[in-house]
Scaffold this motif. Structure first.
Motif, PDB file in Angstrom:
ATOM      1  N   THR A 157       0.893  -4.968  11.207  1.00 28.95           N
ATOM      2  CA  THR A 157       2.131  -4.531  10.544  1.00 28.95           C
ATOM      3  C   THR A 157       1.892  -3.361   9.592  1.00 28.95           C
ATOM      4  OG1 THR A 157       1.797  -6.210   8.821  1.00 28.95           O
ATOM      5  CG2 THR A 157       3.169  -6.820  10.709  1.00 28.95           C
ATOM      6  N   SER A 158       0.637  -3.085   9.296  1.00 27.98           N
ATOM      7  CA  SER A 158       0.325  -1.993   8.367  1.00 27.98           C
ATOM      8  C   SER A 158      -0.130  -0.725   9.086  1.00 27.98           C
ATOM      9  CB  SER A 158      -0.774  -2.441   7.385  1.00 27.98           C
ATOM     10  OG  SER A 158      -0.354  -3.558   6.637  1.00 27.98           O
ATOM     11  N   TRP A 159      -0.013  -0.699  10.401  1.00 22.42           N
ATOM     12  CA  TRP A 159      -0.456   0.494  11.119  1.00 22.42           C
ATOM     13  C   TRP A 159       0.342   1.734  10.687  1.00 22.42           C
ATOM     14  CZ3 TRP A 159      -0.972  -1.222  16.989  1.00 22.42           C
ATOM     15  CH2 TRP A 159      -2.041  -2.140  17.088  1.00 22.42           C
ATOM     16  N   ILE A 160       1.676   1.545  10.603  1.00 21.18           N
ATOM     17  CA  ILE A 160       2.583   2.671  10.346  1.00 21.18           C
ATOM     18  C   ILE A 160       3.387   2.389   9.078  1.00 21.18           C
ATOM     19  CG2 ILE A 160       4.576   3.948  11.200  1.00 21.18           C
ATOM     20  CD1 ILE A 160       2.018   4.582  12.648  1.00 21.18           C
ATOM     21  N   ALA A 161       3.588   3.425   8.278  1.00 22.33           N
ATOM     22  CA  ALA A 161       4.413   3.303   7.066  1.00 22.33           C
ATOM     23  C   ALA A 161       5.333   4.521   6.979  1.00 22.33           C
ATOM     24  CB  ALA A 161       3.534   3.194   5.831  1.00 22.33           C
ATOM     25  N   PHE A 162       6.660   4.264   7.059  1.00 20.51           N
ATOM     26  CA  PHE A 162       7.645   5.343   6.916  1.00 20.51           C
ATOM     27  C   PHE A 162       7.871   5.653   5.433  1.00 20.51           C
ATOM     28  CE2 PHE A 162       8.942   4.034  11.221  1.00 20.51           C
ATOM     29  CZ  PHE A 162       9.160   5.265  11.814  1.00 20.51           C
ATOM     30  N   ASP A 163       7.928   6.949   5.123  1.00 15.85           N
ATOM     31  CA  ASP A 163       8.349   7.417   3.793  1.00 15.85           C
ATOM     32  C   ASP A 163       7.573   6.720   2.670  1.00 15.85           C
ATOM     33  OD1 ASP A 163      10.286   8.877   5.211  1.00 15.85           O
ATOM     34  OD2 ASP A 163      11.657   7.153   5.155  1.00 15.85           O
ATOM     35  N   SER A 164       6.283   6.505   2.865  1.00 14.65           N
ATOM     36  CA  SER A 164       5.483   5.765   1.887  1.00 14.65           C
ATOM     37  C   SER A 164       5.352   6.543   0.585  1.00 14.65           C
ATOM     38  CB  SER A 164       4.086   5.494   2.458  1.00 14.65           C
ATOM     39  OG  SER A 164       3.284   4.831   1.520  1.00 14.65           O
ATOM     40  N   HIS A 185       9.521  11.211   1.531  1.00 12.00           N
ATOM     41  CA  HIS A 185      10.534  11.110   2.580  1.00 12.00           C
ATOM     42  C   HIS A 185      10.218  12.074   3.725  1.00 12.00           C
ATOM     43  CE1 HIS A 185      14.429   9.912   4.122  1.00 12.00           C
ATOM     44  NE2 HIS A 185      14.684  11.208   4.414  1.00 12.00           N
ATOM     45  N   GLY A 186      10.372  11.537   4.943  1.00 10.28           N
ATOM     46  CA  GLY A 186      10.152  12.351   6.128  1.00 10.28           C
ATOM     47  C   GLY A 186       8.717  12.325   6.637  1.00 10.28           C
ATOM     48  N   LEU A 187       7.866  11.525   6.013  1.00 15.36           N
ATOM     49  CA  LEU A 187       6.462  11.440   6.446  1.00 15.36           C
ATOM     50  C   LEU A 187       6.161  10.043   7.001  1.00 15.36           C
ATOM     51  CD1 LEU A 187       4.601  13.266   3.528  1.00 15.36           C
ATOM     52  CD2 LEU A 187       5.423  14.229   5.693  1.00 15.36           C
ATOM     53  N   ASP A 226     -10.460  16.888   4.795  1.00 12.59           N
ATOM     54  CA  ASP A 226      -9.610  17.921   5.369  1.00 12.59           C
ATOM     55  C   ASP A 226      -8.668  17.382   6.447  1.00 12.59           C
ATOM     56  OD1 ASP A 226     -11.600  17.286   7.126  1.00 12.59           O
ATOM     57  OD2 ASP A 226     -12.098  19.360   7.684  1.00 12.59           O
ATOM     58  N   TYR A 227      -8.523  16.053   6.483  1.00 10.32           N
ATOM     59  CA  TYR A 227      -7.648  15.457   7.495  1.00 10.32           C
ATOM     60  C   TYR A 227      -6.429  14.841   6.809  1.00 10.32           C
ATOM     61  CZ  TYR A 227      -6.108  12.743  11.530  1.00 10.32           C
ATOM     62  OH  TYR A 227      -5.370  12.225  12.562  1.00 10.32           O
ATOM     63  N   GLN A 228      -5.230  15.079   7.363  1.00 15.82           N
ATOM     64  CA  GLN A 228      -3.993  14.541   6.800  1.00 15.82           C
ATOM     65  C   GLN A 228      -3.616  13.249   7.524  1.00 15.82           C
ATOM     66  OE1 GLN A 228      -0.997  17.587   7.061  1.00 15.82           O
ATOM     67  NE2 GLN A 228      -1.809  18.742   5.319  1.00 15.82           N
ATOM     68  N   PRO A 229      -3.557  12.128   6.790  1.00 16.27           N
ATOM     69  CA  PRO A 229      -3.255  10.832   7.421  1.00 16.27           C
ATOM     70  C   PRO A 229      -1.747  10.616   7.615  1.00 16.27           C
ATOM     71  CG  PRO A 229      -3.695  10.507   5.112  1.00 16.27           C
ATOM     72  CD  PRO A 229      -3.867  11.977   5.352  1.00 16.27           C
ATOM     73  N   TYR A 230      -1.015  11.617   7.937  1.00 13.86           N
ATOM     74  CA  TYR A 230       0.436  11.487   8.122  1.00 13.86           C
ATOM     75  C   TYR A 230       0.936  12.650   8.972  1.00 13.86           C
ATOM     76  CZ  TYR A 230       0.390  14.987   4.396  1.00 13.86           C
ATOM     77  OH  TYR A 230       0.144  16.116   3.648  1.00 13.86           O
ATOM     78  N   PHE A 231       2.176  12.501   9.437  1.00 13.31           N
ATOM     79  CA  PHE A 231       2.859  13.608  10.118  1.00 13.31           C
ATOM     80  C   PHE A 231       4.359  13.486   9.814  1.00 13.31           C
ATOM     81  CE2 PHE A 231       2.508  10.134  13.148  1.00 13.31           C
ATOM     82  CZ  PHE A 231       3.786  10.027  13.673  1.00 13.31           C
ATOM     83  N   LYS A 232       5.068  14.568  10.021  1.00 10.91           N
ATOM     84  CA  LYS A 232       6.489  14.633   9.676  1.00 10.91           C
ATOM     85  C   LYS A 232       7.359  14.179  10.842  1.00 10.91           C
ATOM     86  CE  LYS A 232       6.023  18.436   6.372  1.00 10.91           C
ATOM     87  NZ  LYS A 232       6.481  19.803   6.001  1.00 10.91           N
ATOM     88  N   VAL A 233       8.478  13.546  10.482  1.00  8.27           N
ATOM     89  CA  VAL A 233       9.500  13.177  11.469  1.00  8.27           C
ATOM     90  C   VAL A 233      10.865  13.561  10.890  1.00  8.27           C
ATOM     91  CG1 VAL A 233       8.175  11.290  12.484  1.00  8.27           C
ATOM     92  CG2 VAL A 233       9.662  10.835  10.536  1.00  8.27           C
ATOM     93  N   ALA A 234      11.793  13.703  11.786  1.00  8.20           N
ATOM     94  CA  ALA A 234      13.149  14.079  11.348  1.00  8.20           C
ATOM     95  C   ALA A 234      13.823  12.911  10.643  1.00  8.20           C
ATOM     96  CB  ALA A 234      13.973  14.520  12.558  1.00  8.20           C
ATOM     97  N   ASP A 235      14.804  13.236   9.831  1.00  8.00           N
ATOM     98  CA  ASP A 235      15.525  12.183   9.114  1.00  8.00           C
ATOM     99  C   ASP A 235      16.285  11.281  10.066  1.00  8.00           C
ATOM    100  OD1 ASP A 235      14.554  13.233   6.802  1.00  8.00           O
ATOM    101  OD2 ASP A 235      16.374  14.361   6.301  1.00  8.00           O
ATOM    102  N   SER A 236      16.550  11.790  11.261  1.00 11.16           N
ATOM    103  CA  SER A 236      17.329  11.007  12.229  1.00 11.16           C
ATOM    104  C   SER A 236      16.505   9.927  12.920  1.00 11.16           C
ATOM    105  CB  SER A 236      17.923  11.940  13.291  1.00 11.16           C
ATOM    106  OG  SER A 236      16.873  12.636  13.974  1.00 11.16           O
ATOM    107  N   VAL A 237      15.188   9.994  12.801  1.00 11.21           N
ATOM    108  CA  VAL A 237      14.323   9.003  13.463  1.00 11.21           C
ATOM    109  C   VAL A 237      14.487   7.662  12.766  1.00 11.21           C
ATOM    110  CG1 VAL A 237      11.949   8.348  13.967  1.00 11.21           C
ATOM    111  CG2 VAL A 237      12.670  10.725  14.247  1.00 11.21           C
ATOM    112  N   LYS A 238      14.779   6.629  13.554  1.00 11.67           N
ATOM    113  CA  LYS A 238      15.022   5.298  13.004  1.00 11.67           C
ATOM    114  C   LYS A 238      13.903   4.296  13.311  1.00 11.67           C
ATOM    115  CE  LYS A 238      18.967   6.638  11.408  1.00 11.67           C
ATOM    116  NZ  LYS A 238      19.115   6.837   9.938  1.00 11.67           N
TER     117      LYS A 238
END
Length: 638
Positions: A546-553, A557-559, A604-616
């Motif tokens: 359950t901790s693999w993914i975290a929205f807007d942590s 917002h948007g990450l 030098d590695y970013q542990p996140y990526f951006k998604v649109a606000d419309s992604v649910k």
């Protein structure tokens, strides 16, 4: 001044010649003659001429330089000059005539003989020297001989002393020989007597041979009789088995009737009465009936086990042991001996029981009693080894049930049924304890930045744990924790130990002490750090998916963060995701696993990526390094 000397020289020379010329010439002539005679020994004429010439030159120079007075030095100059002239002349004539022995020797034979005489004297002198040398050697040899004679003299004296001593010993030897001679004479008389006795014994031997022949005939007849008895014994054995069956049937019939038999005569009747009296509380008559049954020496277990129980209640274990000891001394039935050894204490009882089984390996009831030695009822708490021993003995006992192999040991069949029921129940309770692979220790390696923590899981309670790296070498104790194990009542052994992160693939040996202090193991378990790291990370990822993914942590917002998967990426081959219900066909690129620092995230590695606000929502699937895939996990955006 030089002119004065030159003017006066003639007058000085004439004056010197008149005074010294005669004797100087004579001496010079004699010197030349002597040198000629000695010519065989060496060119003395040449030597004299050379020396005289040098002397004349030196004197002349001294006179010219006024180092000496001319009047005093002139005679010497004349003598030296004369000697040089005469000797030189002699040497010149010798060379010209090639006369090795000299001029005079060639002209005068007497001189030649004189030269030879001088040679003989020289030879004699050499001979004398040789003789003196030989004489010296002779003297040394004489000295050595003298020393040897002295040594021999001492040895002779010692030998004489030894001979004197040996003389005394010889006297003793003579006396001993005399005594031996007397003994020989005595032995001779004894031999003669023995020969006479042997003659008499010969007659007796003949009689003995006849007796042996008669005995042999008797033995032959005895063997035939023994064979007949063996056949009879076999028949008796079969009859005993049949008689136990008869006794059992009679006992069952009497039990159905109830009540004591007034005048018992058969073993089943005595056994029946013993049970009736025992159940009614009449222990005295029950005891008498059991003893009467024992007198029949029936090889059945249940009457004696019940009698032993009664005796332990009345007289204690020592009393029961005494009574059955008396019965076992006169009985032949193994059942009585088996129940007798059951009256001993613990370790002694187990030793005697094992000895009985070794002597009677097919006596089935012994295995049931052996199982009780390791049972939970007897021990209170069992170790894994106890359970295995109990299961092995019960399995052996139950195996005799086939084809009625247990019936012959029981008069009361209800007792046999009880033993079988208890055996099956315990075998179910201990389960597959006889499978060694099911109850071996396991290791759970856990990697951290500091190294490895190895946690040991044991199949039972232990009082001590030790480990080692490799297949040989000493074991290291893990130590004790500051708490007691409720199962053992003793301090709990530490179930883990540490290893450095540089540990290569190897074998880890584990052994432990069970609740009775018995050593179990060692168990060799393979340790592969690469595989252990991957399996450990995979276990954590599966457990905490359950901790693999975290929205807007953290208000970002948007990450979408995937920090946990990144931390345990050593177990991941690849990660795919999909947005809003789409199939997970997009890949999240992970940095390679750093085995030296596996949980660190590269700076030098970013542990996140951006998604649109419309992604649910997002779906994620992980493919592990072992080739397995996780279920597709769904994550809702809040």
């Amino acid at each position: 001044m030089t002119g004065d000397i030159g003017a006066a020289a003639p007058s000085l020379i004439r004056a010197s010649l008149s005074r010294t010329g005669k004797w100087a010439g004579s001496v010079a002539f004699v010197s030349g003659a002597v040198s000629d005679v000695l010519n065989p020994l060496g060119p003395f004429a040449a030597y004299i001429a050379l020396v005289a010439a040098i002397a004349a030159a030196i004197i002349a120079i001294a006179i010219v330089l006024r180092l000496v007075l001319a009047t005093k030095a002139m005679p010497a100059l004349i003598f030296a000059t004369s000697a040089a002239a005469i000797a030189g002349g002699v040497y010149a004539v010798q060379q010209e005539t090639n006369s090795q022995n000299g001029i005079i020797a060639g002209l005068v034979p007497a001189v030649a003989e004189l030269q030879q005489s001088l040679g003989i004297v020289s030879a004699k002198v050499a001979k004398i020297e040789k003789t003196v040398t030989e004489t010296q050697k002779t003297v040394e040899e004489v000295k050595k001989s003298t020393d040897t004679v002295a040594q021999k003299t001492e040895e002779i004296a010692a030998a004489e002393k030894q001979q004197t001593e040996q003389g005394a010993e010889t006297q003793k030897t003579v006396e001993a020989v005399k005594q031996s001679t007397d003994t020989v004479a005595q032995k001779t008389e004894e031999i003669a007597s023995a020969q006479k006795q042997q003659t008499e014994q010969g007659t007796q031997t003949q009689k003995a041979v006849e007796a042996v022949k008669q005995t042999t005939d008797t033995l032959a007849a005895g063997q035939q009789q023994a064979a007949a008895q063996a056949d009879k014994l076999q028949a008796t054995t079969e009859q005993i088995a049949a008689s136990i069956d008869t006794i059992a049937k009679g006992f069952a019939a009497l039990a159905a009737q109830g009540g004591a038999i007034a005048d018992p005569k058969r073993p089943d009747e005595y056994y029946h009465n013993a049970r009736v009296y025992e159940l009614s509380g009449d222990m005295l008559n029950a005891r008498r009936s059991y003893l009467a049954f024992a007198n029949f020496d029936v090889d059945a277990v249940d009457p004696y086990t019940r009698f032993a129980t009664l005796l332990r209640v009345q007289d204690g274990k020592a009393g029961a042991r005494e009574v059955f000891g008396q019965l076992a001394d006169k009985a032949k039935a193994p059942a009585i001996k088996l129940v007798h050894l059951e009256q001993f204490d613990d370790a002694q009882r187990l030793d005697k029981l094992n000895a009985f089984i070794a002597a009677h390996p097919d006596y089935a009831p012994a295995y049931f009693l052996l199982a009780q030695e390791f049972s939970e009822d007897r021990l209170g708490s069992q170790s894994l080894s106890d359970k295995r021993s109990e299961a092995e003995a019960l399995t052996k006992f139950v195996s005799y049930e086939k084809e009625g192999g247990l019936l012959k040991y029981f008069v009361d069949q209800t007792q046999l049924a009880d033993w079988l029921e208890r055996s099956r129940s315990r075998l179910v309770a201990v389960g597959d304890v006889l499978d060694p692979q099911r109850f071996a220790p396991t290791l759970t390696p856990m990697r951290s930045n500091a190294g490895w923590t190895i946690t040991i899981s044991l199949p039972e309670a232990a009082t001590g744990i030790s480990w080692r790296l490799g297949e040989s070498g000493p074991f290291t104790d893990t130590g004790l924790m500051a708490m007691n194990d409720q199962r053992t009542g003793k301090p709990m052994p530490n179930p883990s130990f540490e290893l450095p992160d540089s540990t290569a693939a190897t074998t880890i040996g584990i052994k432990y002490l069970d609740i009775r202090g018995r050593e179990t193991g060692p168990f060799d378990i393979r340790f592969d750090p690469d595989s252990a790291l991957q399996q450990g990370d995979k276990q954590i990822l599966d457990q905490f998916w359950t901790s693999w993914i975290a929205f807007d942590s953290g208000g970002n917002h948007g990450l979408v963060y995937f920090t946990q998967m990144l931390s345990y990426r050593c177990a991941i081959k690849d990660v795919h995701y999909g947005l809003d219900g789409a199939a997970p066909d997009k890949e999240i690129k992970m940095p390679p696993c750093d085995k030296k620092d596996p949980y660190a995230i590269p700076y030098d590695y970013q542990p996140y990526f951006k998604v649109a606000d419309s992604v649910k929502s997002m779906s994620v699937q992980v493919t592990y390094t072992d080739g397995t895939k996780s279920p597709v996990r769904e994550y809702k955006r809040q």
